[in-house]
Every structure is written in structure tokens, then in C-alpha cells.
Write an enzyme that holds these catalytic residues in place. Sequence first.
Site, mmCIF file in Angstrom:
data_model
loop_
_atom_site.group_PDB
_atom_site.id
_atom_site.type_symbol
_atom_site.label_atom_id
_atom_site.label_comp_id
_atom_site.label_asym_id
_atom_site.label_seq_id
_atom_site.Cartn_x
_atom_site.Cartn_y
_atom_site.Cartn_z
ATOM 1 N N ASP A 34 39.106 -23.332 -24.332
ATOM 2 C CA ASP A 34 40.456 -23.259 -23.758
ATOM 3 C C ASP A 34 41.158 -21.959 -24.128
ATOM 4 O O ASP A 34 41.138 -21.537 -25.288
ATOM 5 C CB ASP A 34 41.310 -24.430 -24.244
ATOM 6 C CG ASP A 34 40.910 -25.746 -23.592
ATOM 7 O OD1 ASP A 34 40.794 -25.764 -22.355
ATOM 8 O OD2 ASP A 34 40.696 -26.735 -24.313
ATOM 9 N N GLY A 142 47.535 -28.225 -22.398
ATOM 10 C CA GLY A 142 48.262 -27.544 -23.458
ATOM 11 C C GLY A 142 48.005 -28.034 -24.861
ATOM 12 O O GLY A 142 48.237 -27.311 -25.819
ATOM 13 N N ASP A 175 38.406 -33.269 -17.884
ATOM 14 C CA ASP A 175 38.945 -32.696 -19.118
ATOM 15 C C ASP A 175 40.197 -33.452 -19.556
ATOM 16 O O ASP A 175 41.247 -33.330 -18.954
ATOM 17 C CB ASP A 175 39.287 -31.217 -18.873
ATOM 18 C CG ASP A 175 39.807 -30.511 -20.117
ATOM 19 O OD1 ASP A 175 39.849 -31.138 -21.192
ATOM 20 O OD2 ASP A 175 40.169 -29.325 -19.998
ATOM 21 N N GLY A 177 41.183 -36.774 -22.736
ATOM 22 C CA GLY A 177 41.194 -38.192 -23.065
ATOM 23 C C GLY A 177 39.881 -38.907 -22.820
ATOM 24 O O GLY A 177 39.851 -40.139 -22.686
#
Length: 216
Positions: A34, A142, A175, A177
Site C-alpha cells: 500500500d 487508509g 482488499d 477485512g
Amino acid sequence: MKVIEPSLLAFNVHTLKAQLVEVKQAGAVYIHYDVMDGVFVTNKAFGPQQLLDIHQQGLLGNVHMMVQDPIKWIKDFINFPIHALTFHPEVITNRTCLEAFNLLRTKKIKCGIALKVHVDANQYQDLLKICDYVCVMSVEPGKGGQSFIPEAMSNLQKVKKIKDLYNTKLVIQLDGGVNFDVMQNTKNYVDHFVIGSFLMKQENKKNVFEFLEKLK
């Protein structure tokens, strides 16, 4: 082929190299990387340097850019070892998206877009027909450790339909959880499961890779 991409965001920066070895031994081939600029999302994440650590371990870096100016950031990263790179298209025009794809392909980097939960995948059908990857977000971008947002299923279904009709080589990443239940419930739509905190909290990380193998 269904695979797991461990998310570097969940790694301990002080033991990063050891953890890269650990997930590789567990079965990882790709690492999800990320990049955040503090503008598109409030947090900041990795610059390009850790891509060298990933490459040195023989792993493939899949970069997900959460940035306001993808072209600028791609130019900063493009000479580092990257397998694939996705960015969020809603911050730029479709023409600029195509420029970004072309820029990546000059370096033989696979290209794609990332879709937030409430961004309609059908709005970007033209891009999805020609790109290599799509990163379907199932949390708000984020930060790590969030729970799967069920509304993400809508985008998964839409991109799978586009893939089947127009671009069978498209790799669909999920992407956010991701855990055992999410893998079970989304296995028909997803090629690459991005897993961060759930994977890194496992004492035996190989169990997660073996679970996915049994889903096939």
C-alpha cells in the site's frame, strides 16, 4: 489460480524481512504493497524502498496506490521492482488513466484500477476491459484492521461479469477485512485475496494458505 497476497501494512516494520521470509515459507508468492499520500487518504504508508526487500526475497510486489496524483507517484516508483500496480481512477480522467497504463506497460508492469466500496465498477467498464488487475476494496481505504463491508459484494459481482464477458485475464483482488468466512463467501469472484491483520495474527500462517487451497 486463487492466491493470498499478505498485506505489508500489517507487518511489523522492525521485523519486516523476517516476516517476509515467514509468509513466503507459508506459501506467499505476492506481497500487497500500500502507498498512501496523506491526501487521498489521511494516513501515509510506504515509499518504494521496501519493494527492494520484497524483491530480494523472491516475492512479487503488487502495489496499491491510494494517492491524489497517480502519474506523479508512478514516476517515482516505476524503476523499482513491481509486478503490478493499481490506482484509484476517480481522481483523474479516463485519458489520464490510459496514460498511466501506458507508462506502466513500458516497464512491463501489469496495470489496473482500485475501486472503493461505494464507487460503481460499471462506471469504469471501459478501463476494466483492458487492464490487468482490479483491486476491489471491501473496507474504507487508509488503514488496516477493518471489518469487511458487505456492500463490496456488488462490485465483486460487477467486475466478475465484466471479466467473464470482456477480459478473462483480469485478476480480481479483494482488499479489506478478509478472513475465513469472507474467503468462503467470495471465492467465486476473487482471484487474489489481500489479507493483512487476520493473517499476521495467526500463529501458523500456513493454515490460512491451506484453507484457500481446500476451497478450490
